[in-house]
Design an enzyme around this catalytic site. Sequence first.
Site: not given
Length: 359
Positions: A221, A225
């Site tokens: 994750d 980003k």
Amino acid sequence: MSAVPRSLAPAVADTALVLLGTGVVGGALLKLLATPSAERLYLVGAANSRRQIANARGIVPAQVVAQLGQAEPGRDDASLLAALNASGAARRVIIDATASADEAGRHADWLAAGYHVVSANKAATGEALAAWDALKLASHRGRVSYGDAATVGAGLPVLSTLRRLRDCGDRLLALDGVFSGSLSWLFNQFDGSRPFSALLREARAFGYTEPDPRIDLGGADVARKLLILARTAGHALDVADVEVESLVPAQLRGLSLDEFLTRLEEFDAPLEQRRQQAAAEGKLLRFLARLDEKGHARIGLTEVASTHPAARLAGADNLFALTTQRYRAQPLVIQGAGAGPEVTAQALLGDVLALRVGV
Ligand SMILES: NC(=O)c1ccc[n+]([C@@H]2O[C@H](COP(=O)([O-])OP(=O)(O)OC[C@H]3O[C@@H](n4cnc5c(N)ncnc54)[C@H](OP(=O)(O)O)[C@@H]3O)[C@@H](O)[C@H]2O)c1
């Protein structure tokens, strides 16, 4: 296109919305849509993964969950788009508050067809570079905008700040930070007084981690980003260009969740050794994401000096430190909650409201 009577839409409303996803973030957005900040917006469609409702004359946000519960099972984006078309609104917006790769795969088509897209879903911009390029091209062709504020830092003004600096001719020299609330919390607590496995169990019990903590500890994750940030800073990076150090020992990666949870102590010895090595040099461990001027992107456990902004983090805060040509002596630091329903929904609403700027 002639406007249909807007029985439920306020007279000033000029922007019609479809909301995909009525979970944690979508549910919080529905509450915001009932406030005066949203008086120019009206909802004409909403869906979860199983059901949907559509009405070109408007849907009361507070009634969405109940109406979805009573709707016939079945999903079909086309009838949601038809409600947007029939609304007669000046601006037609699709808000993606799902984590669905399928929905993300449709963003470019929607843009090319002239719908604005506002997304909390990172699957479109944080995966393959080709998908990122397709979005840029489609939004240019459709003369519409892609709102992505909620994909990085939830409600924190990270992407908007980066874009503003670039627009003003500033150049990013380095970006580093802590982009995961769960990893922030774990390493802010990890001072040797308790083993890492005990902290991990507590973080899971508090709901700071995903039900399977390997999703957080593996860094995927955070990598998404960092990719979004790097691309926004002008680096055409693909997934394989991000160097990711997973915290999950190799022997724990293929286990069932139940078995994994019985073996958390296997994190303890290697991480304690690294903590002690860092402490011997007066440093702390933080799970940092880093991008340098040349576009080298890395995610992993890093020893930071006590003067580093990440050393002063508390709770589950996110941190983004931008060193630029004009913020060279001290980085520009953005810090705060990087997750949470209200702040994420606010980022979505902000992107929708920004569509009206200058109109
Ligand atoms: N939670 C946060 O603090 C936060 C912060 C920043 C970004 N985000 C991002 O925001 C997105 C939503 O997160 P969340 O926490 O709200 O997740 P969530 O509570 O699991 O909700 C996801 C929602 O999406 C729906 N959904 C799944 N596939 C769909 C489809 N094809 N069409 C329509 N609806 C669909 C689900 O429907 P069902 O109810 O039928 O399963 C559910 O309503 C994710 O991409 C997440 O990464 C979340």
